[in-house]
Design a protein around this motif. Structure first.
Motif, PDB file in Angstrom:
ATOM      1  N   ALA A 143      40.574  45.923  34.061  1.00 34.82           N
ATOM      2  CA  ALA A 143      41.493  45.537  35.136  1.00 34.82           C
ATOM      3  C   ALA A 143      41.390  46.495  36.321  1.00 34.82           C
ATOM      4  N   ILE A 144      41.265  47.779  36.041  1.00 33.65           N
ATOM      5  CA  ILE A 144      41.143  48.768  37.111  1.00 33.65           C
ATOM      6  C   ILE A 144      39.862  48.539  37.916  1.00 33.65           C
ATOM      7  N   CYS A 145      38.753  48.230  37.221  1.00 35.72           N
ATOM      8  CA  CYS A 145      37.488  47.939  37.922  1.00 35.72           C
ATOM      9  C   CYS A 145      37.637  46.730  38.841  1.00 35.72           C
ATOM     10  N   VAL A 146      38.320  45.691  38.350  1.00 41.69           N
ATOM     11  CA  VAL A 146      38.529  44.481  39.148  1.00 41.69           C
ATOM     12  C   VAL A 146      39.395  44.808  40.373  1.00 41.69           C
ATOM     13  N   ILE A 147      40.461  45.585  40.156  1.00 41.48           N
ATOM     14  CA  ILE A 147      41.378  45.934  41.246  1.00 41.48           C
ATOM     15  C   ILE A 147      40.672  46.768  42.313  1.00 41.48           C
ATOM     16  N   LYS A 148      39.869  47.731  41.870  1.00 33.93           N
ATOM     17  CA  LYS A 148      39.194  48.626  42.815  1.00 33.93           C
ATOM     18  C   LYS A 148      38.085  47.928  43.603  1.00 33.93           C
ATOM     19  N   LYS A 149      37.323  47.056  42.918  1.00 31.95           N
ATOM     20  CA  LYS A 149      36.106  46.512  43.521  1.00 31.95           C
ATOM     21  C   LYS A 149      36.244  45.089  44.066  1.00 31.95           C
ATOM     22  N   CYS A 150      37.235  44.345  43.592  1.00 34.17           N
ATOM     23  CA  CYS A 150      37.256  42.916  43.919  1.00 34.17           C
ATOM     24  C   CYS A 150      38.517  42.452  44.645  1.00 34.17           C
ATOM     25  N   LEU A 151      39.552  43.239  44.600  1.00 34.75           N
ATOM     26  CA  LEU A 151      40.826  42.790  45.160  1.00 34.75           C
ATOM     27  C   LEU A 151      40.832  42.886  46.687  1.00 34.75           C
ATOM     28  N   TYR A 152      41.355  41.851  47.345  1.00 37.02           N
ATOM     29  CA  TYR A 152      41.523  41.857  48.803  1.00 37.02           C
ATOM     30  C   TYR A 152      42.701  40.939  49.150  1.00 37.02           C
ATOM     31  N   ASP A 203      37.538  34.786  38.202  1.00 38.46           N
ATOM     32  CA  ASP A 203      36.077  34.805  38.312  1.00 38.46           C
ATOM     33  C   ASP A 203      35.567  36.239  38.416  1.00 38.46           C
ATOM     34  N   ALA A 204      36.245  37.034  39.224  1.00 34.48           N
ATOM     35  CA  ALA A 204      35.840  38.428  39.399  1.00 34.48           C
ATOM     36  C   ALA A 204      35.967  39.205  38.092  1.00 34.48           C
ATOM     37  N   ALA A 205      37.044  38.952  37.355  1.00 35.21           N
ATOM     38  CA  ALA A 205      37.255  39.639  36.082  1.00 35.21           C
ATOM     39  C   ALA A 205      36.172  39.249  35.071  1.00 35.21           C
ATOM     40  N   ALA A 206      35.801  37.958  35.051  1.00 37.80           N
ATOM     41  CA  ALA A 206      34.758  37.497  34.120  1.00 37.80           C
ATOM     42  C   ALA A 206      33.409  38.136  34.463  1.00 37.80           C
ATOM     43  N   LYS A 207      33.085  38.155  35.760  1.00 38.99           N
ATOM     44  CA  LYS A 207      31.811  38.751  36.186  1.00 38.99           C
ATOM     45  C   LYS A 207      31.785  40.263  35.926  1.00 38.99           C
ATOM     46  N   MET A 208      32.919  40.913  36.098  1.00 42.89           N
ATOM     47  CA  MET A 208      32.992  42.344  35.823  1.00 42.89           C
ATOM     48  C   MET A 208      32.843  42.599  34.325  1.00 42.89           C
ATOM     49  N   ALA A 209      33.458  41.737  33.505  1.00 43.94           N
ATOM     50  CA  ALA A 209      33.375  41.900  32.056  1.00 43.94           C
ATOM     51  C   ALA A 209      31.940  41.734  31.553  1.00 43.94           C
ATOM     52  N   ILE A 210      31.198  40.781  32.133  1.00 47.12           N
ATOM     53  CA  ILE A 210      29.826  40.567  31.646  1.00 47.12           C
ATOM     54  C   ILE A 210      28.934  41.747  32.003  1.00 47.12           C
ATOM     55  N   THR A 211      29.247  42.464  33.081  1.00 44.31           N
ATOM     56  CA  THR A 211      28.450  43.653  33.421  1.00 44.31           C
ATOM     57  C   THR A 211      28.714  44.793  32.444  1.00 44.31           C
ATOM     58  N   MET A 212      29.805  44.696  31.689  1.00 45.71           N
ATOM     59  CA  MET A 212      30.156  45.750  30.727  1.00 45.71           C
ATOM     60  C   MET A 212      29.683  45.419  29.313  1.00 45.71           C
TER      61      MET A 212
END
Length: 580
Positions: A47-56, A66-75
């Motif tokens: 969640a922190i990665c999504v908030i820092k990199k994707c939130l606007y 969508d952003a959370a799913a894409k961030m999760a697959i990178t992990m």
């Protein structure tokens, strides 16, 4: 932080706007972590990665998912359960933005003529509406969550119906729609097919998944693979063949053609008193034509034309060069790729470090129609006759090395062995088989007046492992028989679409009942059973799986033949004389 929150807001699915609540983002991700490795999966960190990199400001909740799913697959390289979490987030997001009732979604699809939605045939729609309560209650949406991330994304991109560029259909809707379109008023069989698709026991080929529900509306037969023979070694033959191919380069079908009867470059053309340009220029022209028929909705897995050529053809090395990165731009093949039809004699010469001879089919007639000992004898006879039959020679090992190097660079050519394909074929009584399908998975007889067709499905063998870590062969046989019945039903449905005259015009074999049953998930099965690929137990398991598939398909075919009669070319086939 409070000052930042004032500027950060999200648009919800109902159109309302509210401030960002970080705890809600964490809670949503945590809610989908059930059953995952809690020691290695950290919802808060994701969640922190999504908030820092994707939130606007103004991001929608769907975009946030969508952003959370894409961030999760990178992990997923941290722990494989992140891949499952990514799939769950993406699937949950789709469920939140689509209608739940199957009948409501089918009503939208039927009435929507959007480019990305080929729709439903009227008869399928009427069956769904007539039995909508039964179908609605039969669907299990939880089975969507058994899909992996990349499989789900593939469905989203190519198969699920869209409206205004938004997906309006769920995977379970798609599976039920396909099952009903195959079986029509036979509701029991449709539900049985749906349940097996839903449980990922097997999957039809892309053409069945996409075109079957709308085949009557589009007046298009549901055929997975087309294999086409070069009509003749002439200008008319070359262009009649490409005209025939243009009929079969459909959005979800795969196509192959064999070209080894075309004379080699530099050989004499009696009719024009000139010299042939050979295969390279002709194949480039085919490649350009093919490009015009490719469409955006055509999956990468079936794009392109497979071009089969015998390994003794004098132009074969030039053809291999056409797919390499260093190929001349004007000749480079971008929409097609070569497949080699290799005789055993070549492999023996590789093994014995001997010379391989290149020839032209107009100088050496009969080589394309011969295989086995007959080919070996004829090939050696041409080598011994005179130099006019042999255009050039090369060390067999050197040619083999270049083939392997091309595979390392490009993944191609495909390699198939003509002697084995012909010796094991059930169509050997019709003539010599000169090519296979686009992926080398279907081997059928073709002729200038006969296009081979096949409808296919794949069985997920990793789904038949029991909780006791044993393989369930009985269940596998049951599914194989069901797949055989379903593929046969698809072929019967095709006969209602194409008239006898249309079959003849396209060069299709009428009453051809060829089906193909493949497997997927074998590597997953070995991993679950802790077998290495070269382990004796893995080899034995592989053999037993394919024996079971073959036996189940034969048993179902015999039952269908007893009911409907044998296929047209059954008599005098190897199978008609008994299967060993």
């Amino acid at each position: 932080m409070a000052e930042v929150k004032k500027h950060l807001y999200v648009k919800k699915r109902d159109g309302s706007v509210e401030s960002v609540h970080y705890d809600e983002i964490i809670a949503r991700i945590k809610h989908l972590c059930y059953g995952l490795d809690s020691e290695n999966i950290d919802p808060a960190a994701l969640a922190i990665c999504v908030i820092k990199k994707c939130l606007y400001p103004g991001i929608t909740t769907s975009q946030l998912d969508d952003a959370a799913a894409k961030m999760a697959i990178t992990m997923a390289n941290i722990h494989p359960d992140y891949e499952q979490l990514a799939a769950r987030i993406a699937i949950s997001n789709l469920h939140k933005q689509t209608k739940e009732k199957f009948s409501d979604v089918m009503d939208d699809i039927f009435k929507n003529d959007d480019y990305w939605n080929i729709g439903l045939s009227e008869d399928v729609y009427e069956i769904i509406m007539k039995n909508k309560d039964y179908f609605n209650s039969a669907i299990n949406y939880e089975n969507d969550y058994s899909l992996d991330y990349f499989g789900f994304q593939n469905l989203m991109q190519y198969y699920l119906a869209k409206s205004n560029n938004q997906t309006i259909e769920r995977p379970q809707h798609l599976f039920m729609k396909v099952a009903i379109s195959i079986h029509g008023h036979d509701i029991g069989s449709a539900i049985e097919t749906y349940n097996m698709l839903s449980q990922k026991l097997f999957m039809f080929s892309p053409v069945v998944i996409q075109l079957q529900p709308a085949s009557k509306k589009l007046n298009v037969p549901v055929i997975s693979n087309y294999s086409v023979a070069m009509i003749s070694d002439s200008i008319d033959g070359i262009y009649d063949t490409v005209n025939r191919l243009s009929n079969f380069v459909l959005p979800y079908s795969s196509t192959a053609v064999h070209v080894h009867k075309i004379r080699a470059a530099g050989t004499y053309i009696k009719g024009s008193n000139g010299k042939s340009n050979g295969l390279p220029l002709m194949l480039k022209q085919y490649d350009i034509v093919l490009k015009n028929y490719e469409t955006p909705e055509r999956p990468e897995s079936i794009k392109g034309l497979a071009i089969y050529c015998e390994l003794w053809h004098a132009d074969i090395m030039k053809v291999l060069d056409q797919i390499r990165k260093t190929a001349i731009a004007d000749l480079k093949l971008k929409n097609s790729y070569p497949a080699l039809w290799i005789p055993d004699e070549f492999m023996r010469r590789v093994e014995n470090d001997q010379i391989w001879s290149f020839m032209s089919p107009d100088h050496c007639p009969g080589l394309t129609e011969a295989y086995g000992k007959e080919f070996d004898s004829l090939y050696k006879e041409y080598e011994l006759k005179s130099k006019s039959f042999v255009i050039k020679q090369i060390e067999a090992k050197k040619l083999w090395s270049q083939i392997i190097q091309s595979q390392i660079e490009t993944g191609f050519p495909l390699l198939l062995f003509k002697d084995a394909c012909n010796a094991k074929s059930n169509e050997s009584h019709l003539g010599t088989i000169q090519c296979a399908g686009r992926n080398g998975d279907t081997v059928q007889f073709t002729a200038p007046d006969e296009v081979a067709i096949c409808t296919t499905a794949s069985i997920a063998v990793n789904m038949f492992l029991t909780t006791q870590n044993t393989f369930n062969y009985s269940k596998l046989k049951e599914v194989v028989k069901k797949v055989t019945y379903d593929l046969n039903k698809i072929i019967q449905n095709n006969n209602d679409i194409l008239s006898k005259e249309k079959y003849l015009t396209l060069g299709l074999k009428q009453n051809q009942l060829a089906i193909g049953i493949g497997i997927l998930g074998l590597a997953d099965l070995f991993i679950k059973m802790k077998y290495s690929f070269d382990q004796k137990e893995a080899l034995e398991l592989n053999i037993k799986i394919h024996e079971t598939i073959y036996y189940g398909a034969l048993e179902a075919s015999c039952e269908l033949a007893a009911k409907f009669g044998p296929y047209k070319t059954y008599h005098n086939s190897p199978a008609s004389k008994g299967v060993s």
